[in-house]
Motif scaffolding. Structure first.
Motif, short mmCIF file in Angstrom:
data_model
loop_
_atom_site.label_atom_id
_atom_site.label_comp_id
_atom_site.label_asym_id
_atom_site.label_seq_id
_atom_site.Cartn_x
_atom_site.Cartn_y
_atom_site.Cartn_z
N PHE A 27 3.87 -8.32 2.29
CA PHE A 27 2.67 -7.65 1.81
C PHE A 27 1.45 -8.01 2.65
O PHE A 27 0.54 -7.18 2.81
N LYS A 28 1.43 -9.20 3.22
CA LYS A 28 0.34 -9.55 4.14
C LYS A 28 0.41 -8.66 5.38
O LYS A 28 -0.62 -8.18 5.88
N PHE A 29 1.63 -8.41 5.89
CA PHE A 29 1.78 -7.54 7.05
C PHE A 29 1.39 -6.09 6.70
O PHE A 29 0.75 -5.41 7.49
N ILE A 30 1.77 -5.63 5.52
CA ILE A 30 1.39 -4.28 5.11
C ILE A 30 -0.13 -4.15 5.00
O ILE A 30 -0.71 -3.15 5.43
N ASP A 31 -0.79 -5.17 4.46
CA ASP A 31 -2.26 -5.16 4.40
C ASP A 31 -2.86 -5.13 5.81
O ASP A 31 -3.84 -4.41 6.06
N PHE A 32 -2.28 -5.91 6.73
CA PHE A 32 -2.73 -5.89 8.13
C PHE A 32 -2.56 -4.49 8.72
O PHE A 32 -3.45 -3.97 9.39
N TRP A 33 -1.40 -3.88 8.47
CA TRP A 33 -1.13 -2.53 9.00
C TRP A 33 -2.20 -1.56 8.52
O TRP A 33 -2.75 -0.79 9.30
N ARG A 34 -2.47 -1.57 7.22
CA ARG A 34 -3.44 -0.63 6.66
C ARG A 34 -4.85 -0.84 7.23
O ARG A 34 -5.60 0.12 7.41
N ALA A 35 -5.20 -2.09 7.53
CA ALA A 35 -6.54 -2.39 8.02
C ALA A 35 -6.69 -2.17 9.53
O ALA A 35 -7.75 -1.75 9.99
N GLU A 36 -5.64 -2.42 10.31
CA GLU A 36 -5.78 -2.47 11.76
C GLU A 36 -5.05 -1.37 12.53
O GLU A 36 -5.37 -1.13 13.68
N ILE A 37 -4.07 -0.71 11.95
CA ILE A 37 -3.25 0.26 12.69
C ILE A 37 -3.62 1.66 12.24
O ILE A 37 -3.79 1.93 11.05
N GLU A 38 -3.75 2.56 13.19
CA GLU A 38 -4.19 3.92 12.89
C GLU A 38 -3.11 4.74 12.20
O GLU A 38 -3.42 5.71 11.52
N GLY A 39 -1.85 4.42 12.38
CA GLY A 39 -0.77 5.19 11.78
C GLY A 39 -0.70 4.97 10.28
O GLY A 39 -0.45 3.85 9.81
N ALA A 40 -0.92 6.03 9.52
CA ALA A 40 -0.90 5.92 8.06
C ALA A 40 0.53 5.73 7.56
O ALA A 40 1.44 6.46 7.96
N LEU A 41 0.73 4.73 6.70
CA LEU A 41 2.05 4.48 6.15
C LEU A 41 2.47 5.61 5.22
O LEU A 41 1.72 6.04 4.35
N HIS A 42 3.67 6.07 5.41
CA HIS A 42 4.27 7.08 4.52
C HIS A 42 5.06 6.38 3.44
O HIS A 42 4.91 6.65 2.25
N SER A 43 5.93 5.44 3.85
CA SER A 43 6.74 4.67 2.89
C SER A 43 7.29 3.44 3.58
O SER A 43 7.32 3.34 4.80
N VAL A 44 7.72 2.50 2.75
CA VAL A 44 8.33 1.26 3.23
C VAL A 44 9.56 0.99 2.39
O VAL A 44 9.50 1.05 1.16
N ARG A 45 10.68 0.69 3.06
CA ARG A 45 11.85 0.24 2.32
C ARG A 45 12.28 -1.08 2.94
O ARG A 45 12.18 -1.28 4.15
N PHE A 46 12.74 -1.98 2.08
CA PHE A 46 13.07 -3.31 2.58
C PHE A 46 14.26 -3.89 1.83
O PHE A 46 14.63 -3.44 0.74
N THR A 47 14.85 -4.90 2.44
CA THR A 47 15.94 -5.64 1.85
C THR A 47 15.69 -7.12 2.09
O THR A 47 14.99 -7.50 3.04
N HIS A 48 16.26 -7.93 1.22
CA HIS A 48 16.06 -9.39 1.31
C HIS A 48 17.41 -10.06 1.13
O HIS A 48 18.17 -9.71 0.24
N ARG A 49 17.71 -11.01 1.99
CA ARG A 49 18.98 -11.73 1.91
C ARG A 49 18.72 -13.21 2.07
O ARG A 49 18.18 -13.64 3.08
N LYS A 50 19.11 -13.97 1.04
CA LYS A 50 19.04 -15.42 1.15
C LYS A 50 20.21 -15.87 2.02
O LYS A 50 21.35 -15.53 1.74
N MET A 51 19.92 -16.59 3.05
CA MET A 51 20.96 -17.00 3.97
C MET A 51 21.73 -18.22 3.44
O MET A 51 22.91 -18.36 3.67
N ILE A 52 21.05 -19.09 2.75
CA ILE A 52 21.68 -20.27 2.16
C ILE A 52 21.44 -20.22 0.67
O ILE A 52 20.31 -20.17 0.22
N ALA A 53 22.50 -20.22 -0.09
CA ALA A 53 22.39 -20.22 -1.54
C ALA A 53 22.86 -21.57 -2.06
O ALA A 53 23.57 -22.30 -1.37
#
Length: 89
Positions: A49-75
């Motif tokens: 979310f910090k990167f998304i905030d940076f994108w919105r503030a600094e990058i001219e390309g307007a975000l359309h959508s974001v999809r993500f996945t998360h994987r814990k490598m060590i459980a």
């Protein structure tokens, strides 16, 4: 000092991969993609979310959508501390 990937994983971080779809101002009919990857904490994902905030503030390309996945490598139960080593000759 920066933490190693192993130290982050032992603190509960997992690998988060996000695919961002965005439009450039000059070509609004074209949908572009950008892939971002970092170690992050689920379920809040502060680094993502910090990167998304940076994108919105600094990058001219307007975000359309974001999809993500998360994987814990060590459980829990997958990692154990080894205190000795045997050498067979």
């Amino acid at each position: 000092m920066a933490e190693t990937e192993t130290e982050l994983m032992l603190k509960g971080y997992g690998l988060t991969t996000a695919e961002m779809f965005y439009r450039m101002p000059d070509y609004t009919h074209v949908l572009n993609t950008f892939v971002w990857q970092d170690y992050d904490l689920a379920p809040d994902h502060p680094r993502l979310f910090k990167f998304i905030d940076f994108w919105r503030a600094e990058i001219e390309g307007a975000l359309h959508s974001v999809r993500f996945t998360h994987r814990k490598m060590i459980a829990p139960g997958e990692w154990r501390n080894v205190t000795g080593e045997f050498t067979l000759q």
